[in-house]
Design a protein around this motif. Sequence first.
Motif, PDB file in Angstrom:
ATOM      1  N   VAL A 257     -10.209 -54.201 127.948  1.00 11.94           N
ATOM      2  CA  VAL A 257     -11.326 -54.984 127.408  1.00 11.94           C
ATOM      3  C   VAL A 257     -12.069 -55.592 128.591  1.00 11.94           C
ATOM      4  O   VAL A 257     -11.444 -56.067 129.552  1.00 11.94           O
ATOM      5  CB  VAL A 257     -10.871 -56.088 126.428  1.00 11.94           C
ATOM      6  CG1 VAL A 257     -10.297 -55.486 125.160  1.00 11.94           C
ATOM      7  CG2 VAL A 257      -9.867 -57.027 127.070  1.00 11.94           C
ATOM      8  N   SER A 258     -13.395 -55.552 128.531  1.00 13.03           N
ATOM      9  CA  SER A 258     -14.227 -56.099 129.597  1.00 13.03           C
ATOM     10  C   SER A 258     -15.357 -56.908 128.982  1.00 13.03           C
ATOM     11  O   SER A 258     -15.922 -56.514 127.956  1.00 13.03           O
ATOM     12  CB  SER A 258     -14.806 -54.972 130.463  1.00 13.03           C
ATOM     13  OG  SER A 258     -13.786 -54.163 131.013  1.00 13.03           O
ATOM     14  N   PHE A 259     -15.694 -58.021 129.617  1.00 13.01           N
ATOM     15  CA  PHE A 259     -16.766 -58.864 129.105  1.00 13.01           C
ATOM     16  C   PHE A 259     -17.235 -59.794 130.215  1.00 13.01           C
ATOM     17  O   PHE A 259     -16.551 -59.990 131.231  1.00 13.01           O
ATOM     18  CB  PHE A 259     -16.290 -59.688 127.901  1.00 13.01           C
ATOM     19  CG  PHE A 259     -15.075 -60.543 128.172  1.00 13.01           C
ATOM     20  CD1 PHE A 259     -15.207 -61.865 128.564  1.00 13.01           C
ATOM     21  CD2 PHE A 259     -13.795 -60.014 128.042  1.00 13.01           C
ATOM     22  CE1 PHE A 259     -14.091 -62.650 128.816  1.00 13.01           C
ATOM     23  CE2 PHE A 259     -12.666 -60.785 128.297  1.00 13.01           C
ATOM     24  CZ  PHE A 259     -12.820 -62.108 128.686  1.00 13.01           C
ATOM     25  N   VAL A 260     -18.417 -60.346 130.014  1.00 11.33           N
ATOM     26  CA  VAL A 260     -18.932 -61.367 130.921  1.00 11.33           C
ATOM     27  C   VAL A 260     -18.594 -62.721 130.326  1.00 11.33           C
ATOM     28  O   VAL A 260     -19.003 -63.039 129.209  1.00 11.33           O
ATOM     29  CB  VAL A 260     -20.452 -61.228 131.115  1.00 11.33           C
ATOM     30  CG1 VAL A 260     -20.973 -62.360 131.998  1.00 11.33           C
ATOM     31  CG2 VAL A 260     -20.790 -59.879 131.738  1.00 11.33           C
ATOM     32  N   GLU A 265     -18.957 -67.588 134.061  1.00 13.35           N
ATOM     33  CA  GLU A 265     -20.069 -66.821 134.621  1.00 13.35           C
ATOM     34  C   GLU A 265     -19.577 -65.745 135.589  1.00 13.35           C
ATOM     35  O   GLU A 265     -20.065 -65.595 136.707  1.00 13.35           O
ATOM     36  CB  GLU A 265     -21.077 -67.745 135.302  1.00 13.35           C
ATOM     37  CG  GLU A 265     -21.740 -68.718 134.334  1.00 13.35           C
ATOM     38  CD  GLU A 265     -22.836 -69.541 134.982  1.00 13.35           C
ATOM     39  OE1 GLU A 265     -22.780 -69.741 136.208  1.00 13.35           O
ATOM     40  OE2 GLU A 265     -23.750 -69.970 134.262  1.00 13.35           O
ATOM     41  N   ARG A 266     -18.609 -64.994 135.138  1.00 12.59           N
ATOM     42  CA  ARG A 266     -18.111 -63.852 135.910  1.00 12.59           C
ATOM     43  C   ARG A 266     -17.579 -62.797 134.957  1.00 12.59           C
ATOM     44  O   ARG A 266     -17.288 -63.078 133.781  1.00 12.59           O
ATOM     45  CB  ARG A 266     -17.027 -64.278 136.890  1.00 12.59           C
ATOM     46  CG  ARG A 266     -15.761 -64.856 136.238  1.00 12.59           C
ATOM     47  CD  ARG A 266     -14.739 -65.234 137.305  1.00 12.59           C
ATOM     48  NE  ARG A 266     -13.558 -65.876 136.769  1.00 12.59           N
ATOM     49  CZ  ARG A 266     -12.493 -65.226 136.285  1.00 12.59           C
ATOM     50  NH1 ARG A 266     -12.497 -63.893 136.254  1.00 12.59           N
ATOM     51  NH2 ARG A 266     -11.456 -65.880 135.817  1.00 12.59           N
ATOM     52  N   SER A 267     -17.462 -61.592 135.483  1.00  7.58           N
ATOM     53  CA  SER A 267     -16.946 -60.488 134.670  1.00  7.58           C
ATOM     54  C   SER A 267     -15.421 -60.567 134.612  1.00  7.58           C
ATOM     55  O   SER A 267     -14.760 -60.879 135.608  1.00  7.58           O
ATOM     56  CB  SER A 267     -17.369 -59.144 135.264  1.00  7.58           C
ATOM     57  OG  SER A 267     -18.777 -59.013 135.224  1.00  7.58           O
ATOM     58  N   VAL A 268     -14.886 -60.282 133.440  1.00  7.63           N
ATOM     59  CA  VAL A 268     -13.439 -60.248 133.245  1.00  7.63           C
ATOM     60  C   VAL A 268     -13.080 -58.876 132.675  1.00  7.63           C
ATOM     61  O   VAL A 268     -13.708 -58.404 131.731  1.00  7.63           O
ATOM     62  CB  VAL A 268     -12.974 -61.351 132.268  1.00  7.63           C
ATOM     63  CG1 VAL A 268     -11.474 -61.233 131.997  1.00  7.63           C
ATOM     64  CG2 VAL A 268     -13.305 -62.730 132.823  1.00  7.63           C
ATOM     65  N   SER A 269     -12.099 -58.236 133.269  1.00  7.35           N
ATOM     66  CA  SER A 269     -11.630 -56.943 132.774  1.00  7.35           C
ATOM     67  C   SER A 269     -10.104 -56.961 132.789  1.00  7.35           C
ATOM     68  O   SER A 269      -9.491 -57.248 133.821  1.00  7.35           O
ATOM     69  CB  SER A 269     -12.154 -55.801 133.653  1.00  7.35           C
ATOM     70  OG  SER A 269     -11.848 -54.542 133.083  1.00  7.35           O
ATOM     71  N   VAL A 270      -9.501 -56.694 131.635  1.00 10.37           N
ATOM     72  CA  VAL A 270      -8.046 -56.762 131.489  1.00 10.37           C
ATOM     73  C   VAL A 270      -7.528 -55.391 131.057  1.00 10.37           C
ATOM     74  O   VAL A 270      -8.123 -54.737 130.189  1.00 10.37           O
ATOM     75  CB  VAL A 270      -7.645 -57.839 130.463  1.00 10.37           C
ATOM     76  CG1 VAL A 270      -6.130 -57.911 130.320  1.00 10.37           C
ATOM     77  CG2 VAL A 270      -8.202 -59.202 130.878  1.00 10.37           C
ATOM     78  N   TYR A 271      -6.438 -54.947 131.668  1.00 13.53           N
ATOM     79  CA  TYR A 271      -5.891 -53.610 131.445  1.00 13.53           C
ATOM     80  C   TYR A 271      -4.477 -53.690 130.882  1.00 13.53           C
ATOM     81  O   TYR A 271      -3.685 -54.540 131.276  1.00 13.53           O
ATOM     82  CB  TYR A 271      -5.883 -52.848 132.770  1.00 13.53           C
ATOM     83  CG  TYR A 271      -5.193 -51.501 132.719  1.00 13.53           C
ATOM     84  CD1 TYR A 271      -5.848 -50.388 132.213  1.00 13.53           C
ATOM     85  CD2 TYR A 271      -3.882 -51.359 133.162  1.00 13.53           C
ATOM     86  CE1 TYR A 271      -5.214 -49.157 132.164  1.00 13.53           C
ATOM     87  CE2 TYR A 271      -3.238 -50.134 133.120  1.00 13.53           C
ATOM     88  CZ  TYR A 271      -3.910 -49.034 132.617  1.00 13.53           C
ATOM     89  OH  TYR A 271      -3.288 -47.814 132.563  1.00 13.53           O
ATOM     90  N   SER A 272      -4.175 -52.773 129.965  1.00 14.42           N
ATOM     91  CA  SER A 272      -2.829 -52.641 129.409  1.00 14.42           C
ATOM     92  C   SER A 272      -2.334 -51.218 129.642  1.00 14.42           C
ATOM     93  O   SER A 272      -2.992 -50.255 129.219  1.00 14.42           O
ATOM     94  CB  SER A 272      -2.841 -52.934 127.900  1.00 14.42           C
ATOM     95  OG  SER A 272      -1.641 -52.487 127.295  1.00 14.42           O
TER      96      SER A 272
END
Length: 285
Positions: A257-260, A265-272
């Motif tokens: 899942v990825s979102f701003v 005020e930064r991009s977040v991307s989480v991996y499983s």
Amino acid sequence: MRFVVKAQEQGITLEGFLKKKGFSNRLIRIYKRRGEILVNNIKSNVKEVLQPGDIIDLILYEEESDVKAEKMDLNICYEDEDILIIDKPAGIVVHPTKRYQSSTLANGVAWYFKEKGLKMPIRPINRLDKGTSGLVIFAKRPFMQYYMQIVKPMTKLYFAVVEGKMEGQGTIDLPIARKPDNGIERMVSELGDEAITNYKVIKSSEKFSLLRLNIQTGRTHQIRVHLSHIGHPIVGDTLYGSNDNYIKRQALHAYRVSFVHPVLERSVSVYSPLPEDIKSLLNLL
């Protein structure tokens, strides 16, 4: 929740500032009725004109969740003051239903919040089917739920192993509706709601194909229905045309899942990572 007014935002009203951040009129009213909107620690009118360096605090007084708290081992992948992201194993329901009143992911989150002294409702931003594994996001504040579902939806990526040989990439743009006289199953129907699924084949054999998918809409069973409709049901998905000879649930995993983040005020991307049962299935490729 705290925001700091920047130099380029000088002269904007408090209401305009909040709307620029993604707040709706309804959400602003909720904060006014059930909490406080402070500028530099002073309760303020939304028509107030802001200056650079002003500190805006949004406080919402909420009651505890009505979801029963149950102790559960949670695989927490990311957490901040606004959201919680959990890697859900297959076989667990996200939120209580008539059929599943306990032992859901929400019950475990309620326990986690209780242990941390957090009084807030359980707000899943996305939901996965019981048999689907992967990332589920919970909003700690109503703003984050509204923002990530409506204002700027997150990017959701999935892996799926399907029956048969597929090649290349493509888009499935077919509306989905509830199947008549069936409370669970969905189907492609001209009378349904818009549903768009993008896919790319990563690896394939004559028997199975591994796909990477992202969805532009979030209909119930969307990926499962679309892939079954084009003749490539997800392996193990007995509801939509496959069997469980190779895996005892649908081979579908929400892996990223990825979102701003509107507050940080930064991009977040989480991996499983892929769970072991799907890894074993890939060996057959």
